[in-house]
Motif scaffolding. Structure first.
Motif, PDB file in Angstrom:
ATOM      1  N   TYR A  16     -10.999 -35.022 -51.531  1.00  0.00           N
ATOM      2  CA  TYR A  16     -11.061 -34.039 -50.459  1.00  0.00           C
ATOM      3  C   TYR A  16     -10.135 -34.403 -49.314  1.00  0.00           C
ATOM      4  O   TYR A  16      -9.903 -35.585 -49.044  1.00  0.00           O
ATOM      5  N   ALA A  17      -9.645 -33.379 -48.623  1.00  0.00           N
ATOM      6  CA  ALA A  17      -8.908 -33.567 -47.372  1.00  0.00           C
ATOM      7  C   ALA A  17      -9.929 -33.436 -46.252  1.00  0.00           C
ATOM      8  O   ALA A  17     -10.453 -32.350 -46.000  1.00  0.00           O
ATOM      9  N   ILE A  18     -10.246 -34.536 -45.591  1.00  0.00           N
ATOM     10  CA  ILE A  18     -11.281 -34.562 -44.560  1.00  0.00           C
ATOM     11  C   ILE A  18     -10.699 -34.010 -43.259  1.00  0.00           C
ATOM     12  O   ILE A  18      -9.750 -34.568 -42.711  1.00  0.00           O
ATOM     13  N   GLU A  19     -11.269 -32.912 -42.760  1.00  0.00           N
ATOM     14  CA  GLU A  19     -10.816 -32.291 -41.520  1.00  0.00           C
ATOM     15  C   GLU A  19     -11.439 -32.988 -40.307  1.00  0.00           C
ATOM     16  O   GLU A  19     -10.762 -33.310 -39.353  1.00  0.00           O
ATOM     17  N   ASP A  72     -22.302 -38.888 -55.674  1.00  0.00           N
ATOM     18  CA  ASP A  72     -22.423 -37.562 -56.288  1.00  0.00           C
ATOM     19  C   ASP A  72     -23.130 -36.559 -55.388  1.00  0.00           C
ATOM     20  O   ASP A  72     -23.476 -35.472 -55.833  1.00  0.00           O
ATOM     21  N   SER A  73     -23.359 -36.905 -54.143  1.00  0.00           N
ATOM     22  CA  SER A  73     -24.167 -36.044 -53.287  1.00  0.00           C
ATOM     23  C   SER A  73     -23.305 -35.151 -52.403  1.00  0.00           C
ATOM     24  O   SER A  73     -22.103 -35.346 -52.263  1.00  0.00           O
ATOM     25  N   TYR A  74     -23.954 -34.151 -51.829  1.00  0.00           N
ATOM     26  CA  TYR A  74     -23.310 -33.233 -50.902  1.00  0.00           C
ATOM     27  C   TYR A  74     -24.368 -32.726 -49.930  1.00  0.00           C
ATOM     28  O   TYR A  74     -25.568 -32.929 -50.140  1.00  0.00           O
ATOM     29  N   ALA A  75     -23.924 -32.075 -48.864  1.00  0.00           N
ATOM     30  CA  ALA A  75     -24.860 -31.520 -47.886  1.00  0.00           C
ATOM     31  C   ALA A  75     -24.620 -30.015 -47.800  1.00  0.00           C
ATOM     32  O   ALA A  75     -23.508 -29.534 -48.005  1.00  0.00           O
ATOM     33  N   HIS A  76     -25.685 -29.272 -47.495  1.00  0.00           N
ATOM     34  CA  HIS A  76     -25.529 -27.834 -47.293  1.00  0.00           C
ATOM     35  C   HIS A  76     -26.572 -27.331 -46.309  1.00  0.00           C
ATOM     36  O   HIS A  76     -27.617 -27.943 -46.098  1.00  0.00           O
ATOM     37  N   VAL A  77     -26.256 -26.198 -45.693  1.00  0.00           N
ATOM     38  CA  VAL A  77     -27.137 -25.575 -44.708  1.00  0.00           C
ATOM     39  C   VAL A  77     -27.996 -24.552 -45.430  1.00  0.00           C
ATOM     40  O   VAL A  77     -27.483 -23.711 -46.175  1.00  0.00           O
ATOM     41  N   GLU A  78     -29.306 -24.655 -45.206  1.00  0.00           N
ATOM     42  CA  GLU A  78     -30.233 -23.726 -45.844  1.00  0.00           C
ATOM     43  C   GLU A  78     -31.370 -23.423 -44.880  1.00  0.00           C
ATOM     44  O   GLU A  78     -32.029 -24.345 -44.383  1.00  0.00           O
ATOM     45  N   ASN A  79     -31.589 -22.152 -44.597  1.00  0.00           N
ATOM     46  CA  ASN A  79     -32.655 -21.698 -43.682  1.00  0.00           C
ATOM     47  C   ASN A  79     -32.579 -22.385 -42.318  1.00  0.00           C
ATOM     48  O   ASN A  79     -33.588 -22.782 -41.752  1.00  0.00           O
ATOM     49  N   LEU A  89     -21.057 -26.231 -38.503  1.00  0.00           N
ATOM     50  CA  LEU A  89     -20.965 -26.607 -39.914  1.00  0.00           C
ATOM     51  C   LEU A  89     -21.220 -25.405 -40.823  1.00  0.00           C
ATOM     52  O   LEU A  89     -20.540 -25.212 -41.830  1.00  0.00           O
ATOM     53  N   TRP A  90     -22.220 -24.596 -40.458  1.00  0.00           N
ATOM     54  CA  TRP A  90     -22.558 -23.428 -41.252  1.00  0.00           C
ATOM     55  C   TRP A  90     -21.396 -22.443 -41.275  1.00  0.00           C
ATOM     56  O   TRP A  90     -21.062 -21.873 -42.314  1.00  0.00           O
ATOM     57  N   GLN A  91     -20.762 -22.259 -40.112  1.00  0.00           N
ATOM     58  CA  GLN A  91     -19.623 -21.351 -40.020  1.00  0.00           C
ATOM     59  C   GLN A  91     -18.447 -21.857 -40.851  1.00  0.00           C
ATOM     60  O   GLN A  91     -17.811 -21.095 -41.576  1.00  0.00           O
ATOM     61  N   ALA A  92     -18.154 -23.133 -40.764  1.00  0.00           N
ATOM     62  CA  ALA A  92     -17.038 -23.708 -41.525  1.00  0.00           C
ATOM     63  C   ALA A  92     -17.309 -23.629 -43.021  1.00  0.00           C
ATOM     64  O   ALA A  92     -16.398 -23.367 -43.812  1.00  0.00           O
ATOM     65  N   GLN A  93     -18.555 -23.827 -43.394  1.00  0.00           N
ATOM     66  CA  GLN A  93     -18.907 -23.786 -44.813  1.00  0.00           C
ATOM     67  C   GLN A  93     -18.809 -22.360 -45.354  1.00  0.00           C
ATOM     68  O   GLN A  93     -18.307 -22.140 -46.448  1.00  0.00           O
ATOM     69  N   GLY A  94     -19.252 -21.395 -44.573  1.00  0.00           N
ATOM     70  CA  GLY A  94     -19.274 -20.010 -45.037  1.00  0.00           C
ATOM     71  C   GLY A  94     -17.931 -19.326 -44.979  1.00  0.00           C
ATOM     72  O   GLY A  94     -17.459 -18.750 -45.960  1.00  0.00           O
ATOM     73  N   ARG A  95     -17.272 -19.375 -43.833  1.00  0.00           N
ATOM     74  CA  ARG A  95     -16.025 -18.645 -43.636  1.00  0.00           C
ATOM     75  C   ARG A  95     -14.820 -19.339 -44.248  1.00  0.00           C
ATOM     76  O   ARG A  95     -13.998 -18.717 -44.905  1.00  0.00           O
ATOM     77  N   GLU A  96     -14.691 -20.604 -43.985  1.00  0.00           N
ATOM     78  CA  GLU A  96     -13.482 -21.311 -44.370  1.00  0.00           C
ATOM     79  C   GLU A  96     -13.576 -21.962 -45.748  1.00  0.00           C
ATOM     80  O   GLU A  96     -12.626 -22.572 -46.205  1.00  0.00           O
ATOM     81  N   GLY A  97     -14.734 -21.893 -46.404  1.00  0.00           N
ATOM     82  CA  GLY A  97     -14.886 -22.448 -47.746  1.00  0.00           C
ATOM     83  C   GLY A  97     -14.826 -23.959 -47.797  1.00  0.00           C
ATOM     84  O   GLY A  97     -14.345 -24.535 -48.764  1.00  0.00           O
ATOM     85  N   MET A  98     -15.308 -24.600 -46.749  1.00  0.00           N
ATOM     86  CA  MET A  98     -15.269 -26.058 -46.697  1.00  0.00           C
ATOM     87  C   MET A  98     -16.560 -26.636 -47.265  1.00  0.00           C
ATOM     88  O   MET A  98     -17.555 -25.950 -47.402  1.00  0.00           O
ATOM     89  N   THR A  99     -16.516 -27.922 -47.569  1.00  0.00           N
ATOM     90  CA  THR A  99     -17.643 -28.630 -48.163  1.00  0.00           C
ATOM     91  C   THR A  99     -18.077 -29.746 -47.228  1.00  0.00           C
ATOM     92  O   THR A  99     -17.253 -30.345 -46.552  1.00  0.00           O
ATOM     93  N   LEU A 100     -19.366 -30.033 -47.206  1.00  0.00           N
ATOM     94  CA  LEU A 100     -19.889 -31.159 -46.436  1.00  0.00           C
ATOM     95  C   LEU A 100     -20.124 -32.319 -47.394  1.00  0.00           C
ATOM     96  O   LEU A 100     -20.995 -32.263 -48.255  1.00  0.00           O
ATOM     97  N   LEU A 148     -20.985 -37.471 -42.253  1.00  0.00           N
ATOM     98  CA  LEU A 148     -20.573 -36.375 -43.119  1.00  0.00           C
ATOM     99  C   LEU A 148     -19.153 -35.978 -42.783  1.00  0.00           C
ATOM    100  O   LEU A 148     -18.767 -35.948 -41.611  1.00  0.00           O
ATOM    101  N   GLY A 149     -18.390 -35.638 -43.793  1.00  0.00           N
ATOM    102  CA  GLY A 149     -17.038 -35.150 -43.589  1.00  0.00           C
ATOM    103  C   GLY A 149     -16.965 -33.672 -43.915  1.00  0.00           C
ATOM    104  O   GLY A 149     -17.482 -33.231 -44.940  1.00  0.00           O
TER     105      GLY A 149
END
Length: 159
Positions: free
Chosen positions: A25-28, A54-61, A99-110, A127-128
């Motif tokens: 990944y390219a870490i922003e 092997d883990s990742y983070a995501h925004v939920e509720n 983080l939620w905005q970057a994940q949704g709009r820009e297609g980035m990963t945490l 987190l990156g």
């Protein structure tokens, strides 16, 4: 001679590191998060038995979750924990919205980069906010690293 550590630096200890993340990944940007753990999980982390590769983070509720991280079971625990349970991460509401905005709009990963005990003895995760690299980007990074290594060799040996 080694530099003497301050009391704050003595408690700092890296538990697990995801070295592959910087290759894939390219870490922003990165952010430090707290994590909600049970007692047996903390004891197991003190022994150093975990993996975040092997883990990742995501925004939920409206909450941030760490998924698929591994913390080995602690043998002496009265109430054992799940090894690969989802764990809640603690961030401010402003950071969560960003983080939620970057994940949704820009297609980035945490992507978790490193898990460590901070100077107060609390478990933290860095987190990156990252974008996936393509194969040619990975090759370019590898070529640059090889060239830097070769430059250092040339400077050291003087030829």
């Amino acid at each position: 001679m080694a530099k003497k550590q301050t009391p704050e630096e003595k408690n700092y200890k890296v538990i697990a590191e995801n070295r592959r993340a910087r290759y894939d990944y390219a870490i922003e940007s990165d952010i430090e998060c707290g994590i909600v753990l049970s007692g047996s999980e903390v004891k197991s982390l003190r022994v150093g038995q975990s993996n975040i590769a092997d883990s990742y983070a995501h925004v939920e509720n409206g909450e941030l979750w760490l998924v698929n991280s591994y913390i080995a079971p602690y043998q002496q625990a009265m109430f054992p924990h799940e090894e690969r349970a989802r764990r809640k991460l603690l961030v401010s509401k402003r950071e969560l919205a960003r983080l939620w905005q970057a994940q949704g709009r820009e297609g980035m990963t945490l992507v978790p980069l490193v898990m460590y005990f901070n100077h107060k003895g609390r478990v933290k995760i860095k987190l990156g906010l990252a974008k996936g690299k393509k194969n040619q980007d990975k090759r370019a990074t590898e070529a640059k690293r090889d060239w830097d290594r070769q430059k250092q060799r040339l400077l050291r040996h003087g030829t």
